[in-house]
Write an enzyme that holds these catalytic residues in place. Sequence first.
Site, PDB file in Angstrom:
ATOM      1  N   GLU A 120       9.516 -20.109  17.998  1.00  0.00           N
ATOM      2  CA  GLU A 120       8.700 -20.830  18.989  1.00  0.00           C
ATOM      3  C   GLU A 120       7.963 -22.019  18.355  1.00  0.00           C
ATOM      4  O   GLU A 120       6.813 -22.298  18.678  1.00  0.00           O
ATOM      5  CB  GLU A 120       7.684 -19.895  19.659  1.00  0.00           C
ATOM      6  CG  GLU A 120       8.290 -18.731  20.402  1.00  0.00           C
ATOM      7  CD  GLU A 120       8.977 -19.131  21.689  1.00  0.00           C
ATOM      8  OE1 GLU A 120       8.880 -20.301  22.088  1.00  0.00           O
ATOM      9  OE2 GLU A 120       9.623 -18.264  22.297  1.00  0.00           O
ATOM     10  N   GLU A 131       4.475 -24.869  10.451  1.00  0.00           N
ATOM     11  CA  GLU A 131       4.214 -26.218   9.960  1.00  0.00           C
ATOM     12  C   GLU A 131       4.043 -27.186  11.135  1.00  0.00           C
ATOM     13  O   GLU A 131       3.144 -28.041  11.139  1.00  0.00           O
ATOM     14  CB  GLU A 131       5.357 -26.674   9.047  1.00  0.00           C
ATOM     15  CG  GLU A 131       5.400 -25.976   7.691  1.00  0.00           C
ATOM     16  CD  GLU A 131       5.802 -24.512   7.767  1.00  0.00           C
ATOM     17  OE1 GLU A 131       5.380 -23.739   6.894  1.00  0.00           O
ATOM     18  OE2 GLU A 131       6.538 -24.134   8.714  1.00  0.00           O
ATOM     19  N   ILE A 140       0.836  -1.207   0.000  1.00  0.00           N
ATOM     20  CA  ILE A 140       0.000   0.000   0.000  1.00  0.00           C
ATOM     21  C   ILE A 140       0.872   1.259   0.000  1.00  0.00           C
ATOM     22  O   ILE A 140       0.536   2.263  -0.644  1.00  0.00           O
ATOM     23  CB  ILE A 140      -0.964  -0.016   1.208  1.00  0.00           C
ATOM     24  CG1 ILE A 140      -2.062  -1.065   0.969  1.00  0.00           C
ATOM     25  CG2 ILE A 140      -1.580   1.362   1.449  1.00  0.00           C
ATOM     26  CD1 ILE A 140      -2.923  -1.345   2.186  1.00  0.00           C
ATOM     27  N   HIS A 141       2.009   1.195   0.671  1.00  0.00           N
ATOM     28  CA  HIS A 141       2.937   2.335   0.691  1.00  0.00           C
ATOM     29  C   HIS A 141       3.696   2.485  -0.622  1.00  0.00           C
ATOM     30  O   HIS A 141       4.349   3.516  -0.842  1.00  0.00           O
ATOM     31  CB  HIS A 141       3.944   2.184   1.832  1.00  0.00           C
ATOM     32  CG  HIS A 141       3.438   2.610   3.168  1.00  0.00           C
ATOM     33  ND1 HIS A 141       2.503   1.900   3.882  1.00  0.00           N
ATOM     34  CD2 HIS A 141       3.751   3.692   3.933  1.00  0.00           C
ATOM     35  CE1 HIS A 141       2.265   2.511   5.029  1.00  0.00           C
ATOM     36  NE2 HIS A 141       3.000   3.607   5.084  1.00  0.00           N
ATOM     37  N   GLY A 142       3.659   1.467  -1.472  1.00  0.00           N
ATOM     38  CA  GLY A 142       4.393   1.546  -2.723  1.00  0.00           C
ATOM     39  C   GLY A 142       5.884   1.645  -2.478  1.00  0.00           C
ATOM     40  O   GLY A 142       6.439   0.980  -1.603  1.00  0.00           O
TER      41      GLY A 142
END
Length: 388
Positions: free
Chosen positions: A368, A372, A342-344
């Site tokens: 942690e 998977e 969104i910031h490009g």
Amino acid sequence: MTQAAAREAAEQERLVLDAVDRFLERHVRPVASALEHADEYPHEIVERMKELGLFGAVIPAAHGGLGLSPSTYAKVIERISREWMSISGIINSHLIMAHIVARTGTKAQKAALLPRFATGELRGGLALTEPDCGTDLQAIRATARREGEDYIVNGTKTWISNGIHGTCFALLVKTDPTAEPRHRGMSMFIAEKGPGFAASRKLKKLGYKGIDSAELVFEDFRIPASRLIGGVEGRGMACAIAGLELGRVNVAARGVGIAQRALDEALRYSQQRSTFGKPIHQHQAIALKLADMAVRTEAARLLTEKAAQALDRGDRADLEAGMAKLFATEAALENATECMRIHGGYGYSPEFVAERLYRDAPLLVIGEGTNEIQRLVIAKRLIEQAPP
């Protein structure tokens, strides 16, 4: 819980969270970007956290800690991670160690160690991972051999948070390398730095900077038998699991914090940036991203609250913690990516928070216990609970 007790607990939580918000606004926000980009350990912030009592957050009040419930602690971690995720790791690794002692230590160990953990006099973390062993903890090679009233430890641990600036660690070793099944030969000690115990090097990372991740080397390191957690050999895996339940709720809360900050930054920028004559949030492509980011964040928060509440009750929480860790960290990764997009071009610049979030978020899906592994844990528990 009575209504009066519930109101008192809610008020205590509000006071704690207000104090954390003030600390973050005054002492973290102004310096986080500079320290992060310099990969500099935040000594002054750590001292402030000691004063605030955060190194004793979940340690019982009887041992000098704040005695926060896991639910309140998760909210603290979410707030910290919104500002700078690295400092949440400084207290999380430490508190996993403390939680293990509080849950499985002897009475003497609790009395001797927990008050010092609570003040931050002794700070450290959890030493599980080895160069050839991450997820499969039963494959560790570090050993501890009994010699009189001591054990002699040899081996190497890696990717250990607080490895350089920490002073003691919950250390997982093999006390019987020939035991079958393998976990019966594993034990855990509280190991303070001393002769034969050294941090060999600081490990460089894509993100999660500021906090020191290190390799720890043990060469004929002598540790008193009184530091064997629980006083009995063969309980190391149980100790690790007790700590990781809290740790996974913490990582889930970090995921919520990253997801929320990514959403906040994206919302702010989408109102400031205009293209084709209107703010970009008015473009459908951006509006859809913002909506999905908001839904992911709130769903992650609710799953994390559910897992923390299970720990509040003292219930087994591997299913809930696994679900929360899995979803919240994936939400963080997706939101950080969308925030950058969104910031490009600006999202790729270190002058914007979006760039830091994009580098920090990937750690969460592998730390942690990889996501998977979380999926396998979730599936196993579902099968156990399902009727035949």
